[in-house]
Design a protein around this motif. Sequence first.
Motif, PDB file in Angstrom:
ATOM      1  N   SER A 117      29.847-136.029   4.403  1.00  0.00           N
ATOM      2  CA  SER A 117      28.479-136.007   3.455  1.00  0.00           C
ATOM      3  C   SER A 117      27.472-135.829   4.301  1.00  0.00           C
ATOM      4  CB  SER A 117      28.525-137.296   2.542  1.00  0.00           C
ATOM      5  OG  SER A 117      28.098-138.270   3.124  1.00  0.00           O
ATOM      6  N   ASP A 118      26.346-135.409   3.290  1.00  0.00           N
ATOM      7  CA  ASP A 118      25.035-135.202   3.862  1.00  0.00           C
ATOM      8  C   ASP A 118      24.355-136.690   4.497  1.00  0.00           C
ATOM      9  OD1 ASP A 118      25.085-132.479   3.614  1.00  0.00           O
ATOM     10  OD2 ASP A 118      23.271-132.631   2.264  1.00  0.00           O
ATOM     11  N   ASP A 119      24.705-137.599   3.633  1.00  0.00           N
ATOM     12  CA  ASP A 119      24.222-139.144   4.064  1.00  0.00           C
ATOM     13  C   ASP A 119      24.893-139.332   5.470  1.00  0.00           C
ATOM     14  OD1 ASP A 119      22.313-139.315   1.862  1.00  0.00           O
ATOM     15  OD2 ASP A 119      23.824-140.602   0.743  1.00  0.00           O
ATOM     16  N   ALA A 120      26.249-139.174   5.496  1.00  0.00           N
ATOM     17  CA  ALA A 120      27.093-139.572   6.658  1.00  0.00           C
ATOM     18  C   ALA A 120      26.467-138.785   7.766  1.00  0.00           C
ATOM     19  CB  ALA A 120      28.222-139.401   6.455  1.00  0.00           C
ATOM     20  N   LEU A 121      26.136-137.334   8.015  1.00  0.00           N
ATOM     21  CA  LEU A 121      25.855-136.537   8.930  1.00  0.00           C
ATOM     22  C   LEU A 121      24.445-136.979   9.314  1.00  0.00           C
ATOM     23  CD1 LEU A 121      27.467-133.252   7.854  1.00  0.00           C
ATOM     24  CD2 LEU A 121      28.240-134.768   9.839  1.00  0.00           C
ATOM     25  N   ASP A 122      23.387-137.272   8.310  1.00  0.00           N
ATOM     26  CA  ASP A 122      22.176-137.454   8.668  1.00  0.00           C
ATOM     27  C   ASP A 122      22.109-138.819   9.525  1.00  0.00           C
ATOM     28  OD1 ASP A 122      19.412-137.199   8.636  1.00  0.00           O
ATOM     29  OD2 ASP A 122      19.034-138.294   6.962  1.00  0.00           O
ATOM     30  N   SER A 123      22.923-139.889   8.992  1.00  0.00           N
ATOM     31  CA  SER A 123      23.028-141.107   9.589  1.00  0.00           C
ATOM     32  C   SER A 123      23.563-141.008  11.177  1.00  0.00           C
ATOM     33  CB  SER A 123      23.809-142.116   8.829  1.00  0.00           C
ATOM     34  OG  SER A 123      23.846-143.384   9.568  1.00  0.00           O
ATOM     35  N   LEU A 124      24.628-140.108  11.407  1.00  0.00           N
ATOM     36  CA  LEU A 124      25.134-140.025  12.511  1.00  0.00           C
ATOM     37  C   LEU A 124      24.087-139.283  13.565  1.00  0.00           C
ATOM     38  CD1 LEU A 124      27.568-140.041  14.555  1.00  0.00           C
ATOM     39  CD2 LEU A 124      28.206-137.776  13.739  1.00  0.00           C
ATOM     40  N   PHE A 125      23.523-138.232  13.289  1.00  0.00           N
ATOM     41  CA  PHE A 125      22.506-137.608  13.966  1.00  0.00           C
ATOM     42  C   PHE A 125      21.578-138.226  14.334  1.00  0.00           C
ATOM     43  CE2 PHE A 125      25.747-134.198  13.001  1.00  0.00           C
ATOM     44  CZ  PHE A 125      26.037-133.657  14.234  1.00  0.00           C
ATOM     45  N   GLY A 126      20.912-138.916  13.278  1.00  0.00           N
ATOM     46  CA  GLY A 126      19.757-139.808  13.477  1.00  0.00           C
ATOM     47  C   GLY A 126      19.824-140.788  14.341  1.00  0.00           C
ATOM     48  N   ALA A 127      21.339-141.446  14.297  1.00  0.00           N
ATOM     49  CA  ALA A 127      21.513-142.670  15.169  1.00  0.00           C
ATOM     50  C   ALA A 127      21.650-142.392  16.635  1.00  0.00           C
ATOM     51  CB  ALA A 127      22.666-143.158  14.746  1.00  0.00           C
ATOM     52  N   PRO A 141      30.889-148.385  16.062  1.00  0.00           N
ATOM     53  CA  PRO A 141      29.595-147.357  16.216  1.00  0.00           C
ATOM     54  C   PRO A 141      28.589-148.090  16.763  1.00  0.00           C
ATOM     55  CG  PRO A 141      30.763-146.958  13.831  1.00  0.00           C
ATOM     56  CD  PRO A 141      31.585-148.124  14.633  1.00  0.00           C
ATOM     57  N   ARG A 142      28.046-149.089  15.997  1.00  0.00           N
ATOM     58  CA  ARG A 142      26.787-150.015  16.806  1.00  0.00           C
ATOM     59  C   ARG A 142      27.118-150.144  18.388  1.00  0.00           C
ATOM     60  NH1 ARG A 142      26.990-152.295  11.568  1.00  0.00           N
ATOM     61  NH2 ARG A 142      28.031-154.355  12.378  1.00  0.00           N
ATOM     62  N   ALA A 143      28.169-150.577  18.830  1.00  0.00           N
ATOM     63  CA  ALA A 143      28.386-150.929  19.992  1.00  0.00           C
ATOM     64  C   ALA A 143      28.261-149.796  20.600  1.00  0.00           C
ATOM     65  CB  ALA A 143      29.759-151.526  20.108  1.00  0.00           C
ATOM     66  N   ARG A 144      28.788-148.818  20.301  1.00  0.00           N
ATOM     67  CA  ARG A 144      28.840-147.501  21.271  1.00  0.00           C
ATOM     68  C   ARG A 144      27.485-146.963  21.049  1.00  0.00           C
ATOM     69  NH1 ARG A 144      33.794-144.394  18.644  1.00  0.00           N
ATOM     70  NH2 ARG A 144      34.028-146.116  17.227  1.00  0.00           N
ATOM     71  N   LEU A 145      26.625-147.145  20.235  1.00  0.00           N
ATOM     72  CA  LEU A 145      25.281-146.531  20.088  1.00  0.00           C
ATOM     73  C   LEU A 145      24.556-147.367  21.424  1.00  0.00           C
ATOM     74  CD1 LEU A 145      24.723-146.174  16.478  1.00  0.00           C
ATOM     75  CD2 LEU A 145      24.519-144.333  18.056  1.00  0.00           C
ATOM     76  N   LYS A 146      24.724-148.582  21.544  1.00  0.00           N
ATOM     77  CA  LYS A 146      24.171-149.611  22.263  1.00  0.00           C
ATOM     78  C   LYS A 146      24.500-148.881  23.890  1.00  0.00           C
ATOM     79  CE  LYS A 146      23.630-153.707  19.436  1.00  0.00           C
ATOM     80  NZ  LYS A 146      24.073-155.082  19.331  1.00  0.00           N
ATOM     81  N   SER A 159      32.636-140.590  22.807  1.00  0.00           N
ATOM     82  CA  SER A 159      33.032-140.173  21.607  1.00  0.00           C
ATOM     83  C   SER A 159      32.662-140.923  20.496  1.00  0.00           C
ATOM     84  CB  SER A 159      34.691-140.031  21.554  1.00  0.00           C
ATOM     85  OG  SER A 159      35.304-139.735  20.395  1.00  0.00           O
ATOM     86  N   LEU A 160      31.862-140.406  19.501  1.00  0.00           N
ATOM     87  CA  LEU A 160      31.287-141.077  18.320  1.00  0.00           C
ATOM     88  C   LEU A 160      30.981-140.163  17.264  1.00  0.00           C
ATOM     89  CD1 LEU A 160      30.492-143.579  16.660  1.00  0.00           C
ATOM     90  CD2 LEU A 160      28.226-143.446  18.051  1.00  0.00           C
ATOM     91  N   ALA A 161      31.712-140.228  15.893  1.00  0.00           N
ATOM     92  CA  ALA A 161      31.680-139.325  14.876  1.00  0.00           C
ATOM     93  C   ALA A 161      31.519-139.982  13.544  1.00  0.00           C
ATOM     94  CB  ALA A 161      32.947-138.587  14.903  1.00  0.00           C
ATOM     95  N   MET A 162      30.977-141.456  13.609  1.00  0.00           N
ATOM     96  CA  MET A 162      30.408-141.831  12.189  1.00  0.00           C
ATOM     97  C   MET A 162      29.620-143.047  12.564  1.00  0.00           C
ATOM     98  SD  MET A 162      34.286-143.291  11.238  1.00  0.00           S
ATOM     99  CE  MET A 162      35.004-142.031  12.122  1.00  0.00           C
ATOM    100  N   THR A 163      28.955-143.484  11.912  1.00  0.00           N
ATOM    101  CA  THR A 163      28.273-144.738  11.799  1.00  0.00           C
ATOM    102  C   THR A 163      28.820-145.721  10.892  1.00  0.00           C
ATOM    103  OG1 THR A 163      26.579-143.920  10.244  1.00  0.00           O
ATOM    104  CG2 THR A 163      26.158-143.815  12.450  1.00  0.00           C
ATOM    105  N   ASN A 164      29.646-145.430  10.015  1.00  0.00           N
ATOM    106  CA  ASN A 164      30.081-146.369   8.985  1.00  0.00           C
ATOM    107  C   ASN A 164      31.093-147.327   9.817  1.00  0.00           C
ATOM    108  OD1 ASN A 164      31.964-147.528   6.910  1.00  0.00           O
ATOM    109  ND2 ASN A 164      31.241-146.017   5.290  1.00  0.00           N
ATOM    110  N   GLU A 165      30.860-148.500   9.871  1.00  0.00           N
ATOM    111  CA  GLU A 165      31.622-149.433  10.664  1.00  0.00           C
ATOM    112  C   GLU A 165      32.956-149.936   9.684  1.00  0.00           C
ATOM    113  OE1 GLU A 165      30.941-151.270  13.240  1.00  0.00           O
ATOM    114  OE2 GLU A 165      28.954-150.257  13.782  1.00  0.00           O
ATOM    115  N   GLU A 166      33.064-149.915   8.578  1.00  0.00           N
ATOM    116  CA  GLU A 166      34.206-150.002   7.874  1.00  0.00           C
ATOM    117  C   GLU A 166      35.176-149.040   7.952  1.00  0.00           C
ATOM    118  OE1 GLU A 166      35.688-151.042   3.168  1.00  0.00           O
ATOM    119  OE2 GLU A 166      33.511-150.851   3.674  1.00  0.00           O
ATOM    120  N   LEU A 167      34.751-147.690   8.011  1.00  0.00           N
ATOM    121  CA  LEU A 167      35.552-146.540   7.801  1.00  0.00           C
ATOM    122  C   LEU A 167      36.104-146.444   9.499  1.00  0.00           C
ATOM    123  CD1 LEU A 167      36.832-143.897   7.230  1.00  0.00           C
ATOM    124  CD2 LEU A 167      34.722-142.635   7.632  1.00  0.00           C
ATOM    125  N   SER A 168      35.277-146.780  10.494  1.00  0.00           N
ATOM    126  CA  SER A 168      35.805-146.843  11.797  1.00  0.00           C
ATOM    127  C   SER A 168      36.786-147.774  12.102  1.00  0.00           C
ATOM    128  CB  SER A 168      34.339-147.140  12.698  1.00  0.00           C
ATOM    129  OG  SER A 168      34.795-147.060  14.101  1.00  0.00           O
TER     130      SER A 168
END
Length: 399
Positions: free
Chosen positions: A257-267, A226-231, A207-216
């Motif tokens: 936002s587009d930036d947030a979604l692009d970052s998420l799916f790209g990661a 998020p970085r730990a879950r991506l690893k 389960s991972l829905a964002m790449t923004n560490e501060e928001l997480s």
Amino acid sequence: MRWDAQALERGASPGAQAVDPPAAGAPAAGSQSATIPAADALLPLAGLVRSVSTPEFAGITFHEVTAKSVLNKVVAGSRMPFEWTINPYRGCSHACVYCFARKSHTYLDFDAGLDFDSQVVVKINAAEVLRRELAKPSWQHEHVALGTNTDPYQRAEGRYRLMPGIIGALADSGTPLSILTKGTLLARDIPLLKHAAAQVPVGVGISLAMTNEELSEAVEPGTPGPRARLKLISRLREAGLPCGVMAMPILPWLSDSDDALDSLFGALAAAGATGVTAGALYLKPGTREWFMQWIAREHPQLAGKYRRLYGSGSYASKEYRAWLAGRIRYFKDRHGFSGSHGFSHRDLTNDARDEEAQYPAGSIPDTAAHALARRASHTGHPGHAGHGSQQSPAQPTLF
């Protein structure tokens, strides 16, 4: 889910012990737990062995119980892609403010807010009971899912190590299994999961829905970032295990936002996720009250917007869901996830919730592929699983 069989009966339990948290300023006694007599137990739960509080889990009380049963039958007629669930823990120290399972804690006479985060019930004999249940002649070796309510790899698992015994019991009995988690502690059990996958079909979901560490950190303060879950996703894929991602919830005005979604799916693509599904925040009763309090406190400028967007219901407005579904399709297509739905548990046609009803590829055991691999290993000839080509959806109008 049928909760009756999982409900903890009331009544004093002989020998139970309860926690007396250290007084402010009192020195911590290493990692030893503090206890007081059973008569002062926090909850008169049948099966309660003791309640434990330790310095390394400050603010959390573990209520250790002996369960009579751990297999939970999914209600008849459900279109969920599994027949049984196991929840070795009740309550969750991940403390996600949006967690849909919060109301389930009220069935134990805890509240759905702070108690859900800090009062964790632990079924310490889960593996032993499970082996007995799986050994019954009536057991049909149907798919068992873990992580459908509270996270089996929350921090408590580091202390109690229930999952190795559960995974081993399922695999040894020939029972397909799946795990959904935010917990990077899952990495500990990758060798065990690889061994299990050689015996039975195994699905793994993160389960991972964002790449923004501060928001997480703000909305899911007890989870690995998020970085730990991506690893973790990368480690699972490198180990040859599938890994679908549930990118839920997408938070209106915070992670949509587009930036947030692009970052998420790209990661997620870079990490090697086998599939991904995403959907908007879902605010069922019990969760709604806790989340709305958080929004009002942390983002007061959004409180009115959320009230208007959700009205008196659990779902965001149809217009918002349709807009978000379009953005998700676009970014999934952009990052190579087109057609990666997997299994849908709802019959939805032209409905904005269609994406939310999907289980991503890799998160559900692929019984057919496992059988094909087993046959190939026995015959020495690789099989061929036929998959028709899937046309990518057209890019939606951007707005």
